[in-house]
Each structure stands twice: as C-alpha cells, then as structure tokens.
Design a protein around this motif. Structure first.
Motif, mmCIF file in Angstrom:
data_model
loop_
_atom_site.group_PDB
_atom_site.id
_atom_site.type_symbol
_atom_site.label_atom_id
_atom_site.label_comp_id
_atom_site.label_asym_id
_atom_site.label_seq_id
_atom_site.Cartn_x
_atom_site.Cartn_y
_atom_site.Cartn_z
ATOM 1 N N SER A 18 3.135 2.438 32.601
ATOM 2 C CA SER A 18 4.260 3.072 31.902
ATOM 3 C C SER A 18 4.146 2.879 30.390
ATOM 4 C CB SER A 18 5.599 2.566 32.433
ATOM 5 O OG SER A 18 5.665 1.178 32.303
ATOM 6 N N GLU A 19 3.024 2.299 29.955
ATOM 7 C CA GLU A 19 2.729 2.270 28.517
ATOM 8 C C GLU A 19 1.670 3.329 28.262
ATOM 9 O OE1 GLU A 19 1.620 -1.419 26.842
ATOM 10 O OE2 GLU A 19 3.691 -2.115 26.881
ATOM 11 N N CYS A 20 1.884 4.164 27.236
ATOM 12 C CA CYS A 20 0.888 5.183 26.929
ATOM 13 C C CYS A 20 -0.282 4.509 26.205
ATOM 14 C CB CYS A 20 1.485 6.296 26.078
ATOM 15 S SG CYS A 20 0.263 7.513 25.588
ATOM 16 N N PHE A 21 -1.391 4.469 26.913
ATOM 17 C CA PHE A 21 -2.613 3.842 26.387
ATOM 18 C C PHE A 21 -3.005 4.472 25.045
ATOM 19 C CE2 PHE A 21 -7.012 5.412 26.264
ATOM 20 C CZ PHE A 21 -7.727 4.233 26.071
ATOM 21 N N PHE A 22 -2.770 5.772 24.908
ATOM 22 C CA PHE A 22 -3.141 6.473 23.671
ATOM 23 C C PHE A 22 -2.256 6.019 22.507
ATOM 24 C CE2 PHE A 22 -4.130 9.617 27.066
ATOM 25 C CZ PHE A 22 -5.493 9.689 26.880
ATOM 26 N N MET A 23 -0.958 5.997 22.751
ATOM 27 C CA MET A 23 -0.022 5.597 21.694
ATOM 28 C C MET A 23 -0.312 4.171 21.216
ATOM 29 S SD MET A 23 2.590 7.605 20.769
ATOM 30 C CE MET A 23 3.238 9.223 21.198
ATOM 31 N N LYS A 24 -0.710 3.328 22.184
ATOM 32 C CA LYS A 24 -0.904 1.910 21.856
ATOM 33 C C LYS A 24 -2.271 1.642 21.224
ATOM 34 C CE LYS A 24 3.167 0.820 23.615
ATOM 35 N NZ LYS A 24 4.060 1.976 23.755
ATOM 36 N N ARG A 25 -3.058 2.686 20.999
ATOM 37 C CA ARG A 25 -4.324 2.480 20.267
ATOM 38 C C ARG A 25 -4.040 2.139 18.807
ATOM 39 N NH1 ARG A 25 -9.225 3.252 22.564
ATOM 40 N NH2 ARG A 25 -10.033 2.991 20.472
ATOM 41 N N ASN A 26 -2.902 2.616 18.307
ATOM 42 C CA ASN A 26 -2.553 2.279 16.918
ATOM 43 C C ASN A 26 -2.055 0.840 16.865
ATOM 44 O OD1 ASN A 26 -3.076 4.910 16.017
ATOM 45 N ND2 ASN A 26 -1.016 5.586 16.575
ATOM 46 N N THR A 27 -2.541 0.098 15.877
ATOM 47 C CA THR A 27 -2.087 -1.284 15.703
ATOM 48 C C THR A 27 -1.755 -1.488 14.228
ATOM 49 O OG1 THR A 27 -4.318 -2.053 15.194
ATOM 50 C CG2 THR A 27 -3.643 -2.141 17.520
ATOM 51 N N MET A 28 -1.094 -2.576 13.926
ATOM 52 C CA MET A 28 -0.765 -2.885 12.524
ATOM 53 C C MET A 28 -2.045 -3.034 11.698
ATOM 54 S SD MET A 28 2.492 -3.112 11.793
ATOM 55 C CE MET A 28 2.973 -4.421 10.656
ATOM 56 N N GLU A 29 -3.067 -3.649 12.305
ATOM 57 C CA GLU A 29 -4.330 -3.863 11.577
ATOM 58 C C GLU A 29 -4.959 -2.518 11.224
ATOM 59 O OE1 GLU A 29 -3.433 -5.516 14.295
ATOM 60 O OE2 GLU A 29 -3.423 -7.613 13.643
ATOM 61 N N LYS A 30 -4.972 -1.596 12.204
ATOM 62 C CA LYS A 30 -5.557 -0.271 11.931
ATOM 63 C C LYS A 30 -4.703 0.505 10.937
ATOM 64 C CE LYS A 30 -7.643 0.157 16.525
ATOM 65 N NZ LYS A 30 -7.508 0.880 17.806
ATOM 66 N N LEU A 31 -3.401 0.315 11.006
ATOM 67 C CA LEU A 31 -2.513 0.993 10.040
ATOM 68 C C LEU A 31 -2.833 0.498 8.618
ATOM 69 C CD1 LEU A 31 -0.103 2.754 9.205
ATOM 70 C CD2 LEU A 31 1.416 0.870 9.862
ATOM 71 N N TYR A 32 -3.017 -0.822 8.496
ATOM 72 C CA TYR A 32 -3.356 -1.391 7.185
ATOM 73 C C TYR A 32 -4.661 -0.780 6.658
ATOM 74 C CZ TYR A 32 -5.437 -4.755 3.966
ATOM 75 O OH TYR A 32 -6.065 -5.316 2.885
ATOM 76 N N LEU A 33 -5.694 -0.790 7.513
ATOM 77 C CA LEU A 33 -7.001 -0.272 7.068
ATOM 78 C C LEU A 33 -6.922 1.209 6.732
ATOM 79 C CD1 LEU A 33 -9.625 -1.933 9.458
ATOM 80 C CD2 LEU A 33 -9.169 -2.456 7.049
ATOM 81 N N CYS A 34 -6.214 1.971 7.537
ATOM 82 C CA CYS A 34 -6.202 3.422 7.283
ATOM 83 C C CYS A 34 -5.422 3.712 6.011
ATOM 84 C CB CYS A 34 -5.764 4.216 8.506
ATOM 85 S SG CYS A 34 -4.081 4.690 8.613
ATOM 86 N N MET A 35 -4.422 2.900 5.685
ATOM 87 C CA MET A 35 -3.701 3.133 4.427
ATOM 88 C C MET A 35 -4.547 2.685 3.237
ATOM 89 S SD MET A 35 0.233 2.350 5.418
ATOM 90 C CE MET A 35 0.898 2.979 3.887
ATOM 91 N N LEU A 51 0.840 -1.212 0.000
ATOM 92 C CA LEU A 51 0.000 0.000 0.000
ATOM 93 C C LEU A 51 0.870 1.255 0.000
ATOM 94 C CD1 LEU A 51 -2.754 -1.034 2.585
ATOM 95 C CD2 LEU A 51 -3.161 -0.409 0.199
ATOM 96 N N LYS A 52 1.962 1.167 0.712
ATOM 97 C CA LYS A 52 2.884 2.309 0.803
ATOM 98 C C LYS A 52 3.407 2.665 -0.584
ATOM 99 C CE LYS A 52 6.875 1.794 2.721
ATOM 100 N NZ LYS A 52 8.192 2.260 2.985
ATOM 101 N N LYS A 53 3.778 1.639 -1.318
ATOM 102 C CA LYS A 53 4.321 1.837 -2.664
ATOM 103 C C LYS A 53 3.224 2.353 -3.598
ATOM 104 C CE LYS A 53 7.544 -0.691 -5.519
ATOM 105 N NZ LYS A 53 7.938 -2.023 -5.900
ATOM 106 N N GLU A 54 2.099 1.663 -3.553
ATOM 107 C CA GLU A 54 0.983 1.994 -4.457
ATOM 108 C C GLU A 54 0.525 3.448 -4.271
ATOM 109 O OE1 GLU A 54 -3.701 0.964 -4.330
ATOM 110 O OE2 GLU A 54 -2.373 -0.650 -3.671
ATOM 111 N N LYS A 55 0.533 3.918 -3.024
ATOM 112 C CA LYS A 55 -0.018 5.254 -2.737
ATOM 113 C C LYS A 55 1.057 6.309 -2.529
ATOM 114 C CE LYS A 55 -4.134 3.123 -1.044
ATOM 115 N NZ LYS A 55 -5.490 3.569 -0.854
ATOM 116 N N ASN A 56 2.282 5.971 -2.797
ATOM 117 C CA ASN A 56 3.405 6.873 -2.523
ATOM 118 C C ASN A 56 3.259 7.492 -1.129
ATOM 119 O OD1 ASN A 56 5.793 8.291 -2.896
ATOM 120 N ND2 ASN A 56 4.764 10.054 -3.815
#
Ligand code: 13P
Ligand code: SF4
Length: 338
Positions: A289-306, A38-43
């Motif tokens: 000591s883990e930021c709950f907000f930062m950890k809302r992002n996941t690989m699955e959500k990254l895939y869908l958002c791309m 997806l990264k390549k396809e969408k620059n």
C-alpha cells in the motif's frame, strides 16, 4: 569522491538520479536547512504529492493532489520547480510552465498506469472508434496526453465526463477501475483501456471485510483506483483530496483507509484525534500500500537535485503544445473544484 557538475551529468543517464553514495550530503537537521538554503538561493519552489515520504511533505512549499499541483506549477513565479512526485506529474508541470526549470529527484519515479499506456495504443483505439472522444487520466506520459481530447484527475473526472457531449462515445484510459467507477457514477458507457494501479489493486476485499468486522465503528474510505469488490464495501469513495476532507469533516472517529499510505501523514495532522487504519493488502509480507515509485524520492535526492539542478524534465515544443491542449481543457472545466 568527485562531486562536480560534469560527474553529476555523467551519472544521470544510467541511473535517472544522482547516486547519493557519490556525494557528501548533510544529515538530519543540517539536511533540512541545506534544502531550505538551496531553495532561497535558487528561487525554487518545492511541490510535493500527498504520497511522498513524510519528511518531504513537511518541507514542501505546497502539498497537494495531482490537480492542485498542476495548478501550482502553472502559476508559480519561482525560477525552479523541485517536483516531489512521480514523473508524469513533473512532466505536466513542465508542459504547463515551460520557461521554468523543472527537476525531479528520481526520474525512475514512474507509475504503473503511465507505464502501461502509450500514445500509439490510443491512436489505434481512435482508429477503431473514430467518433469517440478520448478522456485520459492525468497518470500518463506526454505522448499519451497528446493523443487525448481531454485529461482528468481523480478529483474532477466525474464533472468532466458528465460535461462531454452525450452523442459521442468515450474512450477512457488508462485506469479501468476508475473508468468502471465513473461509468457507474455518470451513467455514461465508456470503452476502457485495460490498465490499473499496482498499489490500489493490491487491497484485499476479504481482509478488509475482516478489518470492518473487527472494527464495527470504523468506516471504509477508498480511492476509486481500487478494485470493484473493495469499492462495494466502502462507506465513502473519493479522490486523494476528497478522502482527506472526508476524514477531517465526517463525524466518524475511526477510518480504514484504502489508498496509498503516505496520505495518513496529512490525515493525522488534519484530524489528530481520529483513528486511522491502513486497509490490508493481499500479500501480508509486502508494503504494497506504499507506492514504490513515489517513495523513490528521498530528502538526500531532493538535496542533490536542487544543488545540481538535475535531473531536469525536458520536452520537445511540438509535443508539449499537443499535450498542453487537453490539460488546459481540463483546467477550464474544473475551475470550481478545489
Ligand atoms: P490524485 O489525482 O488523487 O492526486 O492521485 C494521483 C495518483 O497517483 C493516485 O494513485
Ligand atoms: Fe501510479 Fe498507483 Fe503510484 Fe499513483 S499510487 S503514482 S497510480 S502507481
């Protein structure tokens, strides 16, 4: 299952991300490859903060702290920025580079500092102290930035505060712990907004003191968002990048790390022979000591958002231009900082 773009758009306002249960998502190595395709396809370029989940850090084109990521966002020639961090960081990317499409895997990736400080609140403080300059930590939303005279990050705050004219009072928002630390470092008196980071204020001075006693060969390193009693115990205090560099270059072999745990992933890569111990928090039963907000992002959500190019960060032009000014001032004043 209906994975049309229309369904994707319809899902967004409710949840702030595309609900992964509604979509067919590749798994494991296939998911990694699909994101790269997806990264390549969408620059697109993937920018990730050091506090992101390890697998997102590993797939990113650029990994950095908030200042480094802002610079990357400003200078990229990609068409789309997939920003893996929290909302204020993705918003800063859009402010700096408005012609690019900026997407964030989960718009509920907020920040306790940003959520606790409003533009209206700063306007009131300015009314009470009309001669003051407002220096605001980048961990804030666009409205708050627009009310500020200059923005700082943890890596350039000291340099910037020192550069402000001595005859003007300074209002510092929203992190009171960083503000107090900067007052000590620079000798400048500042009027502090009463905000804090839920992750860094979770560290327990008593429990860390015990960790130090149990590990007499260890050095405590801490982010200045931590509370004063923790900072008093620290051998070294620094921004996310400064902590990374310290672990890499210092002759010490063991470090107790008082900042968000995601950073240990990059620390281990840079200094594989060294021992890294996460600093302990008050409540043993939580992953505070883990930021709950930062950890809302996941690989699955990254895939869908791309794939769907959603959720997208948007901002009105008038507000963008107001918020841009103090960010640009910051970038000018901190050119020398890596
Ligand atoms: P940095 O500016 O060091 O990247 O920190 C951002 C942040 O959210 C710290 O908690
Ligand atoms: Fe905000 Fe704290 Fe999370 Fe950083 S670690 S994004 S300051 S809540």
């Amino acid at each position: 299952m209906n994975n049309s773009l229309e369904t994707a758009k319809a899902n967004l306002p409710v949840k702030g991300f595309l609900d992964i249960s509604d979509y067919a998502i590749p798994q494991g190595e296939e998911l990694v490859q699909a994101i790269l395709d997806l990264k390549k396809e969408k620059n697109a370029v993937i920018l990730a903060h050091y506090y992101q989940p390890a697998e997102i850090q590993d797939i990113a084109d650029f990994l950095g702290d908030s200042l480094q990521l802002a610079r990357q966002a400003k200078n990229t020639d990609a068409d789309m920025i997939a920003f893996c961090g929290v909302h204020f960081m993705a918003e800063a990317a859009k402010i700096l580079n408005p012609t690019k499409k900026v997407i964030l895997p989960d718009t509920q990736a907020g920040c306790s500092l940003a959520d606790g400080c409003s533009g209206e609140g700063l306007r009131k403080m300015r009314e009470e102290h009309p001669n003051a300059l407002i220096a605001t930590y980048i961990n804030c939303n666009a409205e708050t930035k627009a009310e500020s005279d200059i923005i700082v990050t943890s890596s350039n705050a000291e340099t910037i505060i020192e550069s402000l004219p001595e005859d003007r009072p300074i209002i510092f928002a929203p992190d009171k712990n960083l503000g107090r630390y900067l007052m000590k470092k620079t000798g400048r008196d500042m009027i502090l907004w009463d905000g804090s980071c839920i992750v860094h204020e979770a560290f327990s001075m008593e429990r860390i003191a015990k960790q130090l006693a149990d590990n007499p060969d260890a050095k405590l390193i801490a982010h200045p968002e931590s509370e004063e009693p923790v900072l008093q115990l620290a051998h070294f205090i620094g921004s996310t990048s400064a902590l990374l560099n310290f672990v890499e270059k210092d002759e010490g072999q063991k470090f107790i790390v008082a900042t968000e745990e995601g950073i240990l992933h990059e620390m281990k890569k840079r200094a594989p022979q060294k021992t890294l111990i996460p600093a302990q928090v008050y409540d043993e039963s939580c992953n505070c000591s883990e930021c709950f907000f930062m950890k809302r992002n996941t690989m699955e959500k990254l895939y869908l958002c791309m794939k769907y190019e959603l959720p997208e960060i948007t901002i009105g032009e008038e507000l963008r231009l107001k918020a841009l000014k103090p960010i640009e001032k910051m970038l000018e004043l901190s050119e020398a900082i890596k």
